[in-house]
Design a protein around this motif. Structure first.
Motif, PDB file in Angstrom:
ATOM      1  N   ARG A 386     -14.586 -45.818 -31.175  1.00  0.00           N
ATOM      2  CA  ARG A 386     -14.007 -46.792 -31.435  1.00  0.00           C
ATOM      3  C   ARG A 386     -12.747 -46.186 -32.155  1.00  0.00           C
ATOM      4  O   ARG A 386     -11.386 -46.944 -31.792  1.00  0.00           O
ATOM      5  CB  ARG A 386     -14.329 -47.500 -31.888  1.00  0.00           C
ATOM      6  CG  ARG A 386     -15.828 -48.312 -30.915  1.00  0.00           C
ATOM      7  CD  ARG A 386     -15.172 -49.082 -29.392  1.00  0.00           C
ATOM      8  NE  ARG A 386     -14.242 -50.344 -30.215  1.00  0.00           N
ATOM      9  CZ  ARG A 386     -12.790 -50.707 -29.559  1.00  0.00           C
ATOM     10  NH1 ARG A 386     -12.219 -49.689 -29.735  1.00  0.00           N
ATOM     11  NH2 ARG A 386     -12.605 -51.601 -30.278  1.00  0.00           N
ATOM     12  N   GLU A 391      -9.644 -43.150 -24.759  1.00  0.00           N
ATOM     13  CA  GLU A 391      -9.271 -44.024 -24.157  1.00  0.00           C
ATOM     14  C   GLU A 391     -11.090 -44.683 -23.981  1.00  0.00           C
ATOM     15  O   GLU A 391     -11.685 -43.566 -23.940  1.00  0.00           O
ATOM     16  CB  GLU A 391      -9.294 -44.275 -22.558  1.00  0.00           C
ATOM     17  CG  GLU A 391      -6.856 -44.383 -22.559  1.00  0.00           C
ATOM     18  CD  GLU A 391      -6.376 -45.071 -22.480  1.00  0.00           C
ATOM     19  OE1 GLU A 391      -6.451 -45.864 -22.643  1.00  0.00           O
ATOM     20  OE2 GLU A 391      -5.223 -44.882 -22.698  1.00  0.00           O
ATOM     21  N   GLU A 530     -14.667 -52.907 -25.610  1.00  0.00           N
ATOM     22  CA  GLU A 530     -13.793 -52.852 -27.179  1.00  0.00           C
ATOM     23  C   GLU A 530     -14.247 -53.323 -27.947  1.00  0.00           C
ATOM     24  O   GLU A 530     -13.858 -54.119 -29.351  1.00  0.00           O
ATOM     25  CB  GLU A 530     -12.324 -52.794 -26.339  1.00  0.00           C
ATOM     26  CG  GLU A 530     -12.233 -51.767 -25.936  1.00  0.00           C
ATOM     27  CD  GLU A 530     -11.119 -51.647 -25.535  1.00  0.00           C
ATOM     28  OE1 GLU A 530     -10.822 -52.494 -25.169  1.00  0.00           O
ATOM     29  OE2 GLU A 530     -10.360 -50.372 -25.110  1.00  0.00           O
ATOM     30  N   GLU A 531     -15.242 -54.589 -27.277  1.00  0.00           N
ATOM     31  CA  GLU A 531     -15.499 -56.056 -28.251  1.00  0.00           C
ATOM     32  C   GLU A 531     -16.631 -55.799 -29.061  1.00  0.00           C
ATOM     33  O   GLU A 531     -16.921 -56.712 -29.504  1.00  0.00           O
ATOM     34  CB  GLU A 531     -15.487 -57.114 -27.415  1.00  0.00           C
ATOM     35  CG  GLU A 531     -14.201 -58.138 -26.719  1.00  0.00           C
ATOM     36  CD  GLU A 531     -14.411 -58.599 -25.833  1.00  0.00           C
ATOM     37  OE1 GLU A 531     -15.129 -59.291 -25.563  1.00  0.00           O
ATOM     38  OE2 GLU A 531     -12.833 -59.688 -25.256  1.00  0.00           O
TER      39      GLU A 531
ATOM     40  N   VAL B  48      -8.204 -50.644 -37.736  1.00  0.00           N
ATOM     41  CA  VAL B  48      -8.195 -49.161 -37.335  1.00  0.00           C
ATOM     42  C   VAL B  48      -7.796 -49.423 -35.733  1.00  0.00           C
ATOM     43  O   VAL B  48      -7.819 -48.419 -34.944  1.00  0.00           O
ATOM     44  CB  VAL B  48      -9.594 -48.366 -38.492  1.00  0.00           C
ATOM     45  CG1 VAL B  48      -9.555 -47.166 -37.311  1.00  0.00           C
ATOM     46  CG2 VAL B  48      -8.772 -48.200 -39.767  1.00  0.00           C
ATOM     47  N   GLY B  49      -7.659 -50.460 -35.415  1.00  0.00           N
ATOM     48  CA  GLY B  49      -8.209 -50.667 -34.448  1.00  0.00           C
ATOM     49  C   GLY B  49      -9.746 -51.314 -33.345  1.00  0.00           C
ATOM     50  O   GLY B  49     -10.124 -51.172 -32.260  1.00  0.00           O
ATOM     51  N   ILE B  50     -10.978 -51.433 -34.555  1.00  0.00           N
ATOM     52  CA  ILE B  50     -12.604 -50.966 -33.526  1.00  0.00           C
ATOM     53  C   ILE B  50     -12.316 -52.786 -33.940  1.00  0.00           C
ATOM     54  O   ILE B  50     -12.508 -52.198 -32.761  1.00  0.00           O
ATOM     55  CB  ILE B  50     -12.747 -50.559 -35.084  1.00  0.00           C
ATOM     56  CG1 ILE B  50     -12.955 -49.034 -35.847  1.00  0.00           C
ATOM     57  CG2 ILE B  50     -14.323 -51.209 -34.937  1.00  0.00           C
ATOM     58  CD1 ILE B  50     -13.649 -48.687 -36.678  1.00  0.00           C
ATOM     59  N   ASN B  52     -10.908 -56.348 -32.427  1.00  0.00           N
ATOM     60  CA  ASN B  52      -9.626 -57.095 -32.209  1.00  0.00           C
ATOM     61  C   ASN B  52      -9.315 -58.266 -33.372  1.00  0.00           C
ATOM     62  O   ASN B  52     -10.090 -58.649 -33.640  1.00  0.00           O
ATOM     63  CB  ASN B  52      -9.847 -57.966 -30.486  1.00  0.00           C
ATOM     64  CG  ASN B  52     -10.111 -56.928 -30.120  1.00  0.00           C
ATOM     65  OD1 ASN B  52      -9.638 -55.727 -29.914  1.00  0.00           O
ATOM     66  ND2 ASN B  52     -11.582 -56.625 -29.207  1.00  0.00           N
ATOM     67  N   LEU B  70      -3.800 -46.525 -28.937  1.00  0.00           N
ATOM     68  CA  LEU B  70      -3.966 -44.404 -28.827  1.00  0.00           C
ATOM     69  C   LEU B  70      -2.897 -43.854 -29.787  1.00  0.00           C
ATOM     70  O   LEU B  70      -3.617 -42.782 -30.924  1.00  0.00           O
ATOM     71  CB  LEU B  70      -3.820 -44.061 -27.312  1.00  0.00           C
ATOM     72  CG  LEU B  70      -5.154 -43.434 -26.992  1.00  0.00           C
ATOM     73  CD1 LEU B  70      -5.955 -44.544 -26.685  1.00  0.00           C
ATOM     74  CD2 LEU B  70      -5.455 -43.311 -25.796  1.00  0.00           C
ATOM     75  N   LYS B  73      -3.282 -44.672 -33.724  1.00  0.00           N
ATOM     76  CA  LYS B  73      -4.817 -43.755 -33.492  1.00  0.00           C
ATOM     77  C   LYS B  73      -4.621 -42.291 -33.845  1.00  0.00           C
ATOM     78  O   LYS B  73      -5.217 -41.827 -35.217  1.00  0.00           O
ATOM     79  CB  LYS B  73      -6.009 -44.114 -32.934  1.00  0.00           C
ATOM     80  CG  LYS B  73      -6.546 -45.283 -33.337  1.00  0.00           C
ATOM     81  CD  LYS B  73      -7.420 -46.116 -31.901  1.00  0.00           C
ATOM     82  CE  LYS B  73      -8.291 -47.259 -31.760  1.00  0.00           C
ATOM     83  NZ  LYS B  73      -9.236 -47.289 -30.580  1.00  0.00           N
TER      84      LYS B  73
END
Lengths: 532, 235
Positions: A386, A391, A530-531, B48-50, B52, B70, B73
């Motif tokens: 993650r 992607e 992703e969640e 970090v984008g892990i 939301n 992307l 990151k």
């Protein structure tokens, strides 16, 4: 204390049923009960019904000639093999590889209590797999002979004793594998090999047993006499189901003795096995220049490394790779005469053999199901993919790739062998190759969809997500239904179409389903991942 | 280097982070302190984008983590509070995996792994499976993997936990080196003495809200960071 640990085991086992990961809330009691009932209906309904039919065929003829004990003896042998094979691939992991071993051993809990709680998990598996044979066997017997208290008690004791034997033998095998693993370097491969040898042995015995059933019923009295005099215990054990008290007491005593012996072996060695890491020497690091890899290769290698690192993963999710090759060899070896026989029965013009081969190969191929647990197996390491610049769809594609890598080439091999045996026309050749391969894609996508919908990242033992989840069961059912439906629909409704047109339709439907699943995965599936 | 604007994250009805804004400039070591459950990890994970988030924006080197995750990151590295790495890989396999993902050329990678593993005294253990590593060794491996692709920004959650004193000292040195080269560090810690000595700036979070931030001098004045923190916590 034992109650607390068992409660923990059950919580973990049924987490997916009582906790809704999507809403992060506990399910309502009704919803949880519904999920469990659904599981039971799927499992008991499908497998249980098959064995119910089998028991119905056996019970009447044997009971009529006063050989009820033989009926129970035969059913118990089948239950033992099914039960052991059902739990054997997971017993080693269940008993010794839980992540909370160190934590529990550091607490003031006697090791034997920990062993008992671990064995409880094996017991549930044993009961589940042997129960689908023993419970229908007892029910059929009671329907045939009528319900009396002695028969009811005998039936219940019979079910429990078979479960106890499965438990004891599985634990013993798990212990053996654990002892060997401590001495081995490439643990996962050796463990897999040992289990596969056992599995092959099981199949040899099982098929011989099935072949033997026919001759038993044809010459039932002579055969029964042979068994009763040569294997006394089998007769005594069979009489348990009939509710004969001396047999019940003797069998209970013998099985209790077996369980006690296994228990003694387990508790003597548990702490040592659970806390000892591999006995192999320390691997020496040598600096080398790594090859630059593409992202797809990198993610693919990650999935393959995970797969080959775990015997439980390989055995439970990759067995078809070997089965397809064996099936291919068998088709080359004995396919010709079988195909001739089938053509004589159904008529060569019917094309049923081609359809049967397509359905059969698909049935074997679906047993590879790495995509089902692959998302849950990310576990607490999920943060890595993650946080990396990759992607999500690429991560999911790598999971699909693993299942396809393991399945496509063996499927192709099996199809080619089938083609050599069948000698089909060119169009039939194409379909014989294409439909099972399309089914491979469908199964991989379906497994991944299930894996994404029912995620459990907080497992303490990976075997829980590999083997004991609802998703695995639903996947298995889907594969069975697909393979069976390909043949059944042709026989019942599509005979007139001929195999080529029919298989073209099957290919079309398979493509359509695959497309729908792929559309879901690349949109909602990605979002779900992703969640997490 | 890292700009967090009005970040809000809720778990159901619970507000974990509430309208938090921070700016970490190149060359800064930024400490993030707060009680357990204050929202530190949630903030880091969002950055970090892990994870939301419900409102706000986060930019890494000017790139939105929401809009172009992307690219964002590629410029950062993250080390969580508990380094759960792939236990089915060996140390070197894991580093090569990270190197492949960040496209670190093989020759450069070899050199960097050699250098970093030597500094953290992990070379001899690189061929071992990660499952055989102690917590400290896993933390060292996670740190090596974080520095491997020379990120501009490193976000760390309790990075000193489990490290031996030598490795701890080395990490502080490496953090400073990265910042001297124009990078930035944002890390959470409960060790206030470390934060006080190491950080250029510090932010204190309480119940999801930023209650104080700025240079070390601005935040603590003449008191110790511990005194200031405890005083703010009591309010």
């Amino acid at each position: 204390m034992l109650g607390t640990l068992i409660k923990k085991q059950i919580t973990e086992l049924f987490q997916g049923y009582v906790f809704n990961r999507k809403t992060n809330k506990m399910r309502s009691k009704a919803s949880a009960a519904g999920m469990i009932v659904f599981f039971l209906v799927l499992f008991v309904g499908f497998l249980g019904f098959s064995f119910f039919m089998m028991a119905s065929g056996l019970c009447g003829p044997l009971v009529q000639v006063g050989l009820g004990w033989l009926y129970f003896a035969l059913m118990s042998l089948i239950a033992l093999f099914l039960g052991i094979i059902g739990s054997v691939f997971s017993t080693y992991s269940s008993l010794y590889l839980a992540k909370d071993n160190d934590l529990l051993l550091s607490m003031p809990i006697p090791p034997k209590t920990i062993v008992a709680s671990r064995a409880f998990g094996v017991l549930l598996m044993s009961l589940m797999f042997s129960g689908v044979v023993t419970v229908p066997a007892v029910v059929v017997y009671l329907i045939t002979m009528g319900l009396t208290p002695a028969r009811l008690v005998g039936g219940i004791v019979f079910i429990l004793l078979v479960t106890a034997i499965v438990l004891a033998l599985s634990c013993l095998l798990g212990y053996g594998v654990a002892r060997l693993s401590l001495k081995l370097k490439n643990k996962s491969y050796i463990t897999t090999a040992i289990a596969l040898v056992f599995f092959a042995l099981y199949y040899v015995v099982y098929f011989r047993l099935t072949e033997g059933l026919q001759s038993f019923i044809q010459n039932v009295e002579q055969n029964a006499e042979k068994i009763s005099s040569s294997v006394r215990f089998l007769k005594v054990f069979g009489e348990v189901g009939e509710g004969k008290w001396p047999a019940v007491l003797a069998s209970v005593a013998l099985v209790a003795l077996l369980c006690l012996l296994v228990w003694a072996v387990l508790i003597r060695s548990f702490t040592k096995i659970a806390t000892t890491s591999a006995a192999s020497g320390k691997a020496v690091y040598r600096e080398t220049l790594a090859k630059d890899r593409t992202l797809r290769q990198t993610l693919g290698a990650r999935e393959m490394t995970h797969f080959t690192s775990s015997s439980g993963y390989m055995l439970n999710c990759g067995l078809s790779t070997i089965m397809l090759i064996l099936a291919g060899v068998a088709l080359l070896w004995k396919g010709g005469p079988v195909i001739t026989l089938l053509n004589q029965v159904f008529g060569e013009a019917s094309g049923i053999v081609l359809v049967m081969l397509v359905g059969g190969i698909s049935l074997i191929a679906f047993m590879n199901d790495t995509t089902v647990p692959s998302v849950s197996l990310e576990g607490r390491s999920l943060w890595i993919v993650r946080s990396l610049p990759v992607e999500t769809l690429d991560v999911l594609k790598a999971k699909l790739d693993l299942q396809l890598k393991l399945t496509v080439i063996p499927t192709l091999f099996c199809c080619i062998c089938a083609g050599i045996a069948l000698k089909p026309a060119p169009a039939e050749w194409v379909l014989l190759l294409a439909v099972p391969l399309l089914a491979n894609i469908l199964f991989a996508l379906f497994g991944l969809m299930l894996g994404l919908r029912h995620v459990n990242l907080n497992w303490s033992n990976e075997i829980i997500v590999i083997k004991q989840s609802l998703s695995v069961l639903v996947y298995m059912l889907f594969g069975l239904v697909y393979g069976a439906a390909v043949v059944a629909v042709y026989m019942l409704f599509a005979w007139g179409l001929g195999p080529v047109w029919y298989l073209l339709i099957v290919a079309g439907v398979t493509c359509l389903l695959s497309f729908l699943l792929w559309s879901w995965i690349r949109t909602k599936g990605v979002r779900r991942f992703e969640e997490l | 280097m890292l700009r967090i604007e009005h970040l809000t994250k809720k778990y159901g009805s619970k507000v974990a982070v509430n309208d938090l804004s921070l700016h970490i400039a190149p060359g800064e070591i930024y400490g993030f302190i707060g009680h357990n459950g204050a929202g530190k990890t949630t903030t880091l994970k969002s950055a970090v984008g892990i994870q939301n988030f419900d409102a706000g924006e986060i930019y890494i080197d000017g790139i939105s983590i929401k809009e172009d995750p992307l690219e964002a990151k590629r410029r950062l590295a993250y080390i969580p509070d508990n380094p759960d790495l792939y236990t089915y890989m060996s140390g070197i396999k894991y580093l090569n995996f990270i190197g492949d993902v960040y496209k670190v050329p093989a020759a450069v990678r070899k050199e960097r792994i050699h250098d970093l593993a030597e500094r953290f005294k992990l070379t001899a253990d690189l061929a071992q499976p990660i499952s055989a590593y102690s917590h400290g060794m896993k933390q060292k491996l996670a740190l090596i993997s974080a520095f491997l692709h020379e990120p501009k920004l490193i976000l760390m959650d309790e990075p000193f936990v489990g490290l031996d004193p030598t490795a701890s000292h080395l990490l502080k040195q490496m953090m400073r080196e990265l910042c001297d080269q124009g990078g930035a560090i944002f890390f959470s810690t409960h060790v206030l003495e470390v934060a006080e000595k190491l950080c250029d700036k510090v932010a204190i979070i309480k119940d999801g809200r930023l209650i104080r931030s700025g240079t070390m001098e601005e935040v603590k004045g003449d008191d110790s960071l511990e005194e200031v923190f405890l005083e703010l916590e009591d309010k």
